[in-house]
Design a protein around this motif. Structure first.
Motif, short mmCIF file in Angstrom:
data_model
loop_
_atom_site.label_atom_id
_atom_site.label_comp_id
_atom_site.label_asym_id
_atom_site.label_seq_id
_atom_site.Cartn_x
_atom_site.Cartn_y
_atom_site.Cartn_z
N UNK A 80 8.03 -7.99 -1.59
CA UNK A 80 7.48 -6.66 -1.81
C UNK A 80 6.46 -6.26 -0.75
N UNK A 81 5.69 -7.21 -0.22
CA UNK A 81 4.65 -6.83 0.74
C UNK A 81 5.22 -6.24 2.02
N UNK A 82 6.47 -6.52 2.32
CA UNK A 82 7.15 -5.89 3.45
C UNK A 82 7.16 -4.37 3.25
N UNK A 83 7.58 -3.93 2.07
CA UNK A 83 7.64 -2.50 1.76
C UNK A 83 6.24 -1.89 1.65
N UNK A 84 5.32 -2.64 1.09
CA UNK A 84 3.95 -2.14 0.93
C UNK A 84 3.30 -1.87 2.28
N UNK A 85 3.46 -2.79 3.21
CA UNK A 85 2.84 -2.63 4.53
C UNK A 85 3.45 -1.44 5.27
N UNK A 86 4.77 -1.27 5.17
CA UNK A 86 5.40 -0.12 5.82
C UNK A 86 4.93 1.20 5.23
N UNK A 87 4.57 1.19 3.96
CA UNK A 87 4.11 2.40 3.28
C UNK A 87 2.65 2.73 3.61
N UNK A 88 1.92 1.74 4.07
CA UNK A 88 0.47 1.88 4.27
C UNK A 88 0.13 2.81 5.44
N UNK A 89 -0.91 3.62 5.25
CA UNK A 89 -1.39 4.52 6.29
C UNK A 89 -2.54 3.92 7.10
#
Length: 291
Positions: A80-89
């Protein structure tokens, strides 16, 4: 002109109805001189976690973003942290899972100040207390002395895992996204805690702040630590995953780190083979995969 988001707090939660409120409260109570955001990935919880998370989102719509996948991401072999990091501003990523929490309202500010002062360091962390059976204990998790220092990447790699408490980590976003571009399939499936620590530290080491700013909740019902202790299958799968990702990281990262990956792989394999109560045939199979 609206200020830009400097820090993205990335929180993974799944069936944390008893704990998530404490985690989110510790995020929103941070005192900073910069703008931050909270991104919560609720991986299809089956308890009341989703309702609690959405309650906070309604209360803080400009601060909190919630990601609700249609299917459980973990069960599909994704991290999940892969998607979280990509979403981060944010320029910086602060990590915390939904059953852990922070105990200082100056955690983010202290870590940002540290990374702004030390531009050659991509990741920093601090010790965590451990909460077991509602008792707060100092098990020296992530404790490496009373002074600020930079710990080298070889120490992180050789530790195999658990060098930094997850809830203590802050890192520059671009130390991950550069690798996501070149190896998206691998990192979408292998961005576990140890991978995050290795990617963050392999260039400039890991900055250590000697303050207890977080709590790691251990051995509670449904936790990774409980499953690891009770389930042989869980430990075997965890070991196989460790072999897969560290052998791949050894090839992806600079060759001067190869020796330390071999050390970690050998140490972990021997320890597992000697300690785990599985059949000789199963041990031989694991050892053959290692070789």
């Amino acid at each position: 002109m609206e200020s830009q988001t400097l820090v993205s707090i990335c929180c993974l939660t799944y069936n944390h109805e008893l704990y998530i409120e404490e985690a989110i409260s510790s995020f929103i109570n941070q005192k900073t001189n910069f703008k931050f955001e909270v991104i919560i990935f609720d991986d299809c919880s089956t308890d009341s976690t989703t309702q609690i998370v959405n309650k906070f989102k309604l209360q803080y719509p400009d601060l909190i973003k919630v990601i609700l996948p249609q299917e459980n991401t973990f069960s599909k072999g994704k991290t999940v942290f892969f998607d979280l990091i990509l979403e981060a501003k944010g320029k910086y990523i602060a990590f915390c899972e939904g059953d852990d929490y922070w105990i200082s309202d100056k955690k983010l500010q202290e870590q940002v100040d540290y990374l702004e002062r030390n531009r050659n360091v991509n990741i920093c962390f601090h010790p965590s207390y451990t909460l077991i059976n509602n008792q707060l204990k100092d098990l020296r998790y992530g404790f490496y002395g009373e002074k600020f220092e930079t710990l080298d990447a070889k120490s992180v790699i050789k530790s195999s895992s658990g060098f930094m408490p997850m809830a203590s980590i802050m890192a520059r976003k671009d130390c991950f996204t550069d690798f996501f571009t070149s190896h998206p399939d691998f990192f979408s499936e292998n961005l576990w805690h140890s991978t995050i620590q290795i990617l963050g530290s392999y260039k400039g080491g890991a900055g250590y702040l000697p303050y207890y700013y977080s709590v790691y909740r251990s051995m509670h019902s449904g936790s990774w630590s409980e499953a690891y202790q009770k389930s042989t299958d869980h430990r075997v799968k965890n070991f196989e995953s460790f072999l897969t990702r560290n052998r791949a990281l050894r090839k992806i990262l600079p060759p001067d780190l190869t020796l330390y990956f071999y050390y970690a792989l050998t140490r972990k394999t021997l320890s597992f083979i000697l300690k785990e109560k599985i059949s000789i045939q199963e041990k031989y199979k694991l050892l053959k995969n290692f070789l």
